[in-house]
Design a protein around this motif. Structure first.
Motif, mmCIF file in Angstrom:
data_model
loop_
_atom_site.group_PDB
_atom_site.id
_atom_site.type_symbol
_atom_site.label_atom_id
_atom_site.label_comp_id
_atom_site.label_asym_id
_atom_site.label_seq_id
_atom_site.Cartn_x
_atom_site.Cartn_y
_atom_site.Cartn_z
ATOM 1 N N SER A 135 0.845 -1.197 0.000
ATOM 2 C CA SER A 135 0.000 0.000 0.000
ATOM 3 C C SER A 135 0.876 1.242 0.000
ATOM 4 N N GLY A 136 0.247 2.383 0.267
ATOM 5 C CA GLY A 136 1.003 3.634 0.252
ATOM 6 C C GLY A 136 1.896 3.794 1.473
ATOM 7 N N GLY A 137 1.544 3.108 2.565
ATOM 8 C CA GLY A 137 2.307 3.273 3.798
ATOM 9 C C GLY A 137 3.029 2.015 4.248
ATOM 10 N N GLU A 163 4.497 4.310 -1.877
ATOM 11 C CA GLU A 163 5.147 5.602 -1.625
ATOM 12 C C GLU A 163 6.203 5.882 -2.718
ATOM 13 N N PHE A 165 6.127 4.768 -5.816
ATOM 14 C CA PHE A 165 5.359 5.169 -7.010
ATOM 15 C C PHE A 165 4.966 6.639 -6.898
ATOM 16 N N ASP A 166 4.468 7.029 -5.718
ATOM 17 C CA ASP A 166 3.991 8.403 -5.536
ATOM 18 C C ASP A 166 5.129 9.410 -5.668
ATOM 19 N N ALA A 180 -1.477 5.020 -9.874
ATOM 20 C CA ALA A 180 -2.329 4.767 -11.037
ATOM 21 C C ALA A 180 -1.773 5.489 -12.268
ATOM 22 N N ASP A 183 1.220 3.538 -13.598
ATOM 23 C CA ASP A 183 0.692 2.307 -14.207
ATOM 24 C C ASP A 183 0.181 2.591 -15.628
ATOM 25 N N CYS A 298 -9.218 -2.808 -3.820
ATOM 26 C CA CYS A 298 -7.771 -2.735 -3.587
ATOM 27 C C CYS A 298 -7.446 -1.507 -2.746
ATOM 28 N N THR A 299 -7.964 -0.371 -3.167
ATOM 29 C CA THR A 299 -7.700 0.853 -2.409
ATOM 30 C C THR A 299 -8.674 0.931 -1.229
ATOM 31 N N VAL A 300 -8.527 1.994 -0.448
ATOM 32 C CA VAL A 300 -9.257 2.104 0.811
ATOM 33 C C VAL A 300 -10.776 2.015 0.624
#
Ligand code: KG4
Length: 337
Positions: A135-137, A163, A165-166, A180, A183, A298-300
Motif C-alpha cells: 500500500s502507500g504506507g 510511496e 510510485f507516488d 495509477a 501504471d 484494492c484501495t481504501v
C-alpha cells in the motif's frame, strides 16, 4: 449478521454495510483527492477536517443504499490503526457513538489486516497463504494462518512500495495519485529502456525484506547512468522501467516466501494490488496461485473493514469506549538485532 464498516485512516471516508463478512449491501467512498492534489500528497490537517464534514453523510448514504435502517445493524467495525491520527479519530469517535446509541457492539479493525481481507470478499480462500500487502504506507510479506493469526516475515527497510510510485510520479510530474498514473503511462513505455538497480537484501534476517530508497534515488537523481543505449528518456519509458523494478522486487520476495514456507497460495492486498503489471506478473507464475481483490476493493474502502469486523465480532472481539487511535503498529516494522 449485518455489520457497518467505517474507515477514515487517510484521505478517504469509506463506509459500507456487509452481510456475514462477504455480501456487500453498500460500499460508499468519499474521496478527498481533489483537495490534496495541489500538494502532491495527503495533508493530514485537511484530511481530518474533510472526514469531519463527510462522515455523517457517507454513513447515511451507505445505509440508504443498503436498504436498511440503522436499527437493522448488528455491529460496527471501525479502523483504529494504523493511519493519520486525526483522520482515524473522526471515524473512531463516530463509530463508538453510533454503536453506543444503538446498543450494538463496536470492534476496532486493523487497516492492514483488512487490506488482506479484501480478497476474501466474494470468494472462499483457504488458509494458510502468503499475504502480500502493498500500500502507500506499508509493504509486508506475511504468513497467514487465519484472519487474526499471522507472522510478518518481510517488510520494507525504508519506503513503502506505493510511496515510491507516488514520489517518482511527483518528481516527474506524472499525475496524482502517483501509482495509477505510473501504471497508465507504463503501459505505453519500454520497461527495458532503463536498467535500474535491484537491491540485494538476501542476507540473514533480510530474506524477505525490500528497499525502495535506492531505486527511488536512481530514478530521480541518476537517470542517465541507467539509460540503455538508443533508448529515450520519455515519461512512458521511465514509468515502465521503474514499475518493472519496483514490482519485481516484491514479487521476488513473495515467491521466495512461498517456496521456503511451502505455501503455494499468495493473496495480495493494498492499493498497489491494483497495478496491472503486478497482476499479470503474479498470474503468469507457474507453481503458485495468486488471488487479488476486486479492483474497487484494492484501495481504501469500508467493505473490507466491515468484513473483517464481522469475523472479529464472531470471535468475541468487542472494543470498549476507551478504544483509541494508534497511528503506528510496531509489529509492522521489523526490529533487527
Ligand atoms: O491501500 P491504499 O489505498 O492506501 C493505503 O492504505 O496506503 O494505497 C494507496 C497507494 C498509493 O501509494 C497509490 O499510488 C498506490 O496505492 N496505487 C498504485 C496503483 N493504484 C494505487 N500503485 C501502483 N499501481 C496502481 N495501479
Amino acid at each position: 449478521m449485518k455489520v457497518m464498516g467505517i474507515e477514515t485512516s487517510c484521505d478517504e471516508t469509506g463506509v459500507a454495510v456487509v452481510e456475514n463478512g462477504t455480501g456487500i449491501l453498500s460500499n460508499v467512498v468519499a474521496s478527498q483527492v481533489d483537495f490534496h492534489r495541489p500538494y502532491y500528497g495527503v495533508v493530514p490537517e485537511i484530511a481530518s477536517r474533510k472526514h469531519t464534514e463527510a462522515i455523517a453523510l457517507v454513513v447515511q448514504d451507505a445505509l440508504d443504499l443498503s436498504g436498511l435502517g440503522k436499527e437493522d445493524l448488528d455491529g460496527i467495525g471501525v479502523t483504529y490503526r494504523p493511519g493519520l491520527v486525526g483522520s482515524l479519530l473522526v471515524g473512531l469517535c463516530f463509530a463508538k457513538a453510533l454503536a453506543y446509541g444503538l446498543g450494538i457492539p463496536c470492534v476496532g479493525v486493523d487497516h492492514i489486516e483488512a487490506h488482506l481481507y479484501a480478497a476474501h470478499i466474494g470468494r472462499k480462500i483457504p488458509f494458510p497463504y502468503i499475504g502480500l500487502l502493498v500500500s502507500g504506507g506499508h509493504t509486508l510479506v506475511t504468513v497467514v494462518r487465519d484472519f487474526f493469526d499471522y507472522d510478518v516475515v518481510g517488510t520494507t527497510i525504508d519506503d513503502a512500495c506505493g510511496e515510491a510510485f507516488d514520489k517518482v510520479a511527483k518528481f516527474y510530474d506524472l499525475g496524482f495519485p502517483g501509482g495509477a498514473a505510473v501504471d497508465a503511462l507504463a503501459a505505453k513505455g519500454d520497461a527495458h529502456a532503463f536498467d535500474f538497480p535491484m537491491p540485494s537484501l538476501r542476507k540473514g534476517n533480510h530474506a524477505y525484506d525490500v528497499s525502495y530508497s535506492g531505486l527511488k534515488t536512481a530514478v530521480v537523481n541518476q537517470l542517465k547512468q541507467f539509460q540503455r543505449p538508443g533508448k529515450e528518456a520519455t515519461p512512458e519509458n521511465i514509468a515502465a522501467s521503474f514499475q518493472r523494478r519496483a514490482i519485481d522486487m516484491i514479487v521476488k520476495r513473495a515467491l521466495a516466501a512461498s517456496a521456503d514456507f511451502g505455501i503455494p497460495l499468495i493473496v495480495v492486498g493494498g492499493g498497489v494490488a491494483a497495478n496491472s503489471y503486478l497482476r499479470a506478473r503474479l498470474k503468469g507464475e507457474t507453481g503458485v496461485e495468486a488471488v487479488f481483490p476486486e479492483m474497487a476493493l484494492c484501495t481504501v474502502n469500508g467493505a473490507m473493514i466491515a468484513g473483517l469486523g464481522y469475523h472479529g465480532l464472531r470471535a468475541g472481539h468487542v472494543s470498549g469506549l476507551d478504544l483509541n487511535a494508534e497511528p503506528r503498529v510496531p509489529a509492522f516494522r521489523k526490529t533487527y538485532p
